[in-house]
Design an enzyme around this catalytic site. Structure first.
Site, mmCIF file in Angstrom:
data_model
loop_
_atom_site.group_PDB
_atom_site.id
_atom_site.type_symbol
_atom_site.label_atom_id
_atom_site.label_comp_id
_atom_site.label_asym_id
_atom_site.label_seq_id
_atom_site.Cartn_x
_atom_site.Cartn_y
_atom_site.Cartn_z
ATOM 1 C CG ASN A 46 50.307 30.126 51.644
ATOM 2 O OD1 ASN A 46 51.228 30.344 52.424
ATOM 3 N ND2 ASN A 46 49.974 30.987 50.694
ATOM 4 C CB CYS A 57 44.602 27.006 53.139
ATOM 5 S SG CYS A 57 43.550 27.810 51.912
ATOM 6 C CD GLU A 59 44.251 28.669 57.508
ATOM 7 O OE1 GLU A 59 43.718 29.766 57.697
ATOM 8 O OE2 GLU A 59 44.815 28.359 56.429
ATOM 9 C CB CYS A 90 39.559 30.718 53.164
ATOM 10 S SG CYS A 90 39.940 28.951 53.018
ATOM 11 C CB CYS A 93 40.724 27.048 56.320
ATOM 12 S SG CYS A 93 41.997 26.669 55.088
#
Length: 152
Positions: A46, A57, A59, A90, A93
């Site tokens: 992140n 993020c 991911e 989240c 993501c």
């Protein structure tokens, strides 16, 4: 590492990525490692921003690295939060993972790798197949300087 990394190996790569996170505001470093369908592994962390909406993020950072390397299909993603476990993706993501066909999400729970099907984390997700026929692309419009003489 073996030819196809284990869930524990993917989590170790995610942990290493989390160690490079830029998280001065939340102090919540996260790392992710995506295993592409072609066997390649890409990691991300992140990256926060004072304007929080610009934060990236882990991911999505890993997905960007994967796409840049030419892979377009995710098999598995492993996610580690250094300050909290489990650290699930989240909603944004989850949607980004679905875009690239991710099948499995691995998180650490009490020190053990736990795998989940993405469809269980994002039931009724929206994906490319839901778009049906692509919309016709609009013809590009001339720019404000188009047609004007250029300087030598």
């Amino acid at each position: 590492m073996t030819a196809v990394p284990t869930h524990d190996e993917l989590l170790a790569l995610a942990r290493a990525a989390a160690g490079t996170a830029y998280a001065p505001y939340s102090e919540f470093p996260v790392g992710a490692a995506v295993l592409g369908s072609d066997g390649t592994v890409h990691s991300g962390c992140n990256v926060e921003n004072a304007a929080f909406g610009l934060t990236t993020c882990a991911e999505r950072g890993a997905i960007s690295a994967m796409v840049r390397a030419g892979t377009r299909q995710i098999d598995t993603v492993a996610i580690i939060g250094l300050r909290a476990a489990p650290c699930y993706p989240c909603g944004g993501c989850r949607q980004a993972l679905a875009e690239f066909g991710c099948r499995t999400v691995v998180v650490e729970v009490d020190g053990v790798a736990r795998a989940h099907a993405l469809v269980d984390l994002l039931p009724h997700g929206f994906g490319p197949a839901d778009l049906g026929e692509p919309l016709p692309r609009a013809e590009p419009r001339p720019g404000p300087d188009e047609g004007r003489p250029t300087r030598p």
